[in-house]
Write a protein that holds these residues in place. Structure first.
Motif, PDB file in Angstrom:
ATOM      1  N   GLU A  70      13.182  21.895 -16.601  1.00  0.00           N
ATOM      2  CA  GLU A  70      14.654  21.275 -16.621  1.00  0.00           C
ATOM      3  C   GLU A  70      14.997  20.295 -17.194  1.00  0.00           C
ATOM      4  OE1 GLU A  70      18.667  21.448 -15.203  1.00  0.00           O
ATOM      5  OE2 GLU A  70      16.926  22.817 -14.604  1.00  0.00           O
ATOM      6  N   GLY A  71      15.952  20.151 -17.867  1.00  0.00           N
ATOM      7  CA  GLY A  71      16.400  18.882 -18.589  1.00  0.00           C
ATOM      8  C   GLY A  71      15.664  18.730 -20.006  1.00  0.00           C
ATOM      9  N   LEU A  72      14.583  19.550 -20.199  1.00  0.00           N
ATOM     10  CA  LEU A  72      13.866  19.520 -21.564  1.00  0.00           C
ATOM     11  C   LEU A  72      14.206  20.746 -22.218  1.00  0.00           C
ATOM     12  CD1 LEU A  72      10.474  17.783 -20.648  1.00  0.00           C
ATOM     13  CD2 LEU A  72      12.375  16.728 -21.694  1.00  0.00           C
ATOM     14  N   TYR A  73      14.360  21.772 -21.495  1.00  0.00           N
ATOM     15  CA  TYR A  73      14.409  22.913 -22.281  1.00  0.00           C
ATOM     16  C   TYR A  73      15.796  23.401 -22.086  1.00  0.00           C
ATOM     17  CZ  TYR A  73      14.072  28.058 -22.611  1.00  0.00           C
ATOM     18  OH  TYR A  73      14.026  29.400 -22.922  1.00  0.00           O
ATOM     19  N   PHE A  74      16.344  23.720 -23.442  1.00  0.00           N
ATOM     20  CA  PHE A  74      17.847  24.310 -23.595  1.00  0.00           C
ATOM     21  C   PHE A  74      17.892  25.752 -24.117  1.00  0.00           C
ATOM     22  CE2 PHE A  74      18.036  19.601 -23.445  1.00  0.00           C
ATOM     23  CZ  PHE A  74      18.963  19.438 -22.822  1.00  0.00           C
ATOM     24  N   ALA A  75      16.889  26.120 -24.819  1.00  0.00           N
ATOM     25  CA  ALA A  75      16.699  27.487 -25.504  1.00  0.00           C
ATOM     26  C   ALA A  75      15.285  27.666 -26.015  1.00  0.00           C
ATOM     27  CB  ALA A  75      17.722  27.797 -26.349  1.00  0.00           C
ATOM     28  N   THR A  76      14.903  28.911 -25.891  1.00  0.00           N
ATOM     29  CA  THR A  76      13.305  29.155 -26.455  1.00  0.00           C
ATOM     30  C   THR A  76      13.541  29.017 -27.893  1.00  0.00           C
ATOM     31  OG1 THR A  76      13.006  30.756 -24.801  1.00  0.00           O
ATOM     32  CG2 THR A  76      11.911  30.982 -26.918  1.00  0.00           C
ATOM     33  N   THR A  77      12.768  28.311 -28.440  1.00  0.00           N
ATOM     34  CA  THR A  77      12.584  28.191 -29.963  1.00  0.00           C
ATOM     35  C   THR A  77      11.215  28.730 -30.626  1.00  0.00           C
ATOM     36  OG1 THR A  77      13.495  25.854 -29.717  1.00  0.00           O
ATOM     37  CG2 THR A  77      12.379  26.286 -31.883  1.00  0.00           C
ATOM     38  N   THR A  78      11.459  29.700 -31.533  1.00  0.00           N
ATOM     39  CA  THR A  78      10.464  30.659 -32.004  1.00  0.00           C
ATOM     40  C   THR A  78       9.595  29.634 -32.975  1.00  0.00           C
ATOM     41  OG1 THR A  78      11.576  31.206 -33.844  1.00  0.00           O
ATOM     42  CG2 THR A  78      11.695  32.579 -31.957  1.00  0.00           C
ATOM     43  N   GLU A  79       8.575  30.009 -33.390  1.00  0.00           N
ATOM     44  CA  GLU A  79       7.628  29.316 -34.349  1.00  0.00           C
ATOM     45  C   GLU A  79       8.553  29.353 -35.503  1.00  0.00           C
ATOM     46  OE1 GLU A  79       3.074  29.236 -36.398  1.00  0.00           O
ATOM     47  OE2 GLU A  79       3.609  30.482 -34.743  1.00  0.00           O
ATOM     48  N   GLU A  80       9.075  30.412 -36.130  1.00  0.00           N
ATOM     49  CA  GLU A  80       9.955  30.203 -37.268  1.00  0.00           C
ATOM     50  C   GLU A  80      10.659  29.328 -37.178  1.00  0.00           C
ATOM     51  OE1 GLU A  80      12.611  33.394 -39.670  1.00  0.00           O
ATOM     52  OE2 GLU A  80      11.317  34.148 -38.227  1.00  0.00           O
ATOM     53  N   ASP A  81      11.570  29.227 -35.906  1.00  0.00           N
ATOM     54  CA  ASP A  81      12.757  28.193 -36.111  1.00  0.00           C
ATOM     55  C   ASP A  81      12.119  26.640 -36.055  1.00  0.00           C
ATOM     56  OD1 ASP A  81      14.563  30.292 -35.767  1.00  0.00           O
ATOM     57  OD2 ASP A  81      14.780  30.171 -33.749  1.00  0.00           O
ATOM     58  N   PHE A  82      10.866  26.786 -35.390  1.00  0.00           N
ATOM     59  CA  PHE A  82      10.217  25.315 -35.196  1.00  0.00           C
ATOM     60  C   PHE A  82      10.070  24.977 -36.523  1.00  0.00           C
ATOM     61  CE2 PHE A  82       6.056  23.187 -35.315  1.00  0.00           C
ATOM     62  CZ  PHE A  82       6.336  22.095 -34.661  1.00  0.00           C
ATOM     63  N   ARG A  83       9.263  25.667 -37.427  1.00  0.00           N
ATOM     64  CA  ARG A  83       9.052  25.473 -38.962  1.00  0.00           C
ATOM     65  C   ARG A  83      10.160  25.077 -39.681  1.00  0.00           C
ATOM     66  NH1 ARG A  83       3.446  24.422 -38.320  1.00  0.00           N
ATOM     67  NH2 ARG A  83       2.500  26.241 -37.454  1.00  0.00           N
ATOM     68  N   ALA A  84      11.248  25.854 -39.479  1.00  0.00           N
ATOM     69  CA  ALA A  84      12.208  25.461 -40.337  1.00  0.00           C
ATOM     70  C   ALA A  84      12.884  24.093 -39.883  1.00  0.00           C
ATOM     71  CB  ALA A  84      13.587  26.731 -40.056  1.00  0.00           C
ATOM     72  N   ILE A  85      13.083  23.984 -38.564  1.00  0.00           N
ATOM     73  CA  ILE A  85      13.406  22.561 -38.115  1.00  0.00           C
ATOM     74  C   ILE A  85      12.755  21.369 -38.621  1.00  0.00           C
ATOM     75  CG2 ILE A  85      14.083  21.174 -36.048  1.00  0.00           C
ATOM     76  CD1 ILE A  85      14.854  23.815 -34.641  1.00  0.00           C
ATOM     77  N   CYS A  86      11.441  21.746 -38.743  1.00  0.00           N
ATOM     78  CA  CYS A  86      10.535  20.622 -38.993  1.00  0.00           C
ATOM     79  C   CYS A  86      10.801  20.274 -40.647  1.00  0.00           C
ATOM     80  CB  CYS A  86       8.951  21.024 -38.623  1.00  0.00           C
ATOM     81  SG  CYS A  86       8.525  20.842 -37.087  1.00  0.00           S
TER      82      CYS A  86
END
Length: 163
Positions: free
Chosen positions: A128-144
């Motif tokens: 709670e309060g840290l999780y807003f949506a599941t982030t995939t590894e692909e999304d993670f790499r793109a965001i990074c």
């Protein structure tokens, strides 16, 4: 009146920024601004980078004068956002300068693989309060890919945390 201090945080996705922001807000009796909360409450839903940029700009336009006024009133502020790109950090530095307030950029220097491991745990546990949506590894790499570690040349007061 002495202005408050503006604290903000830099680190990859799942480096521990929100956890540190909460800790700092308690330690410094500071007002916490969490962009994720604002976005989750005010947006129509964010499904793309363009959505994020649009809603983030709207939220920041409302937050900016509140942040400056809070600092000028003598209260410290913690931002749980705006530390990961040079342009974002310049925006925060401008707020600090407008309020004539000191600032500290808290840099969480956590490597990408450790952040990915933490993200996978967060996706499974959905805290709670840290999780807003599941982030995939692909999304993670793109965001990074957008992450820009802070540099001395930016003129920031940097406190680094390594793990």
């Amino acid at each position: 009146m002495q202005p408050g201090t503006l604290h903000f945080i830099s680190g990859r996705l799942a480096a521990g920024k929100t956890t540190l922001a909460r800790k700092l807000s308690v330690e410094h009796n500071a007002v916490l601004f969490c962009e994720d909360v604002w976005l989750s409450k005010l947006s129509d839903g964010i499904t793309s980078l363009q959505d994020y940029l649009k809603w983030s700009a709207r939220c920041r336009a409302v937050m900016a004068p509140l942040i400056v006024d809070t600092l000028k009133a003598g209260a410290s502020v913690v931002l749980d956002f705006a530390g990961n790109r040079i342009t974002d950090r310049a925006w925060v530095l401008a707020l600090s300068q407008e309020a004539k307030a000191p600032h500290i950029l808290h840099f969480l220097d956590v490597d990408e693989e450790e952040c990915l491991r933490r993200l996978q745990t967060r996706n499974e546990q959905k805290p709670e309060g840290l999780y807003f949506a599941t982030t995939t590894e692909e999304d993670f790499r793109a965001i990074c890919g957008y992450f820009q570690p802070p540099r001395v040349q930016e003129g920031l007061n940097i406190m680094a945390y390594r793990s």
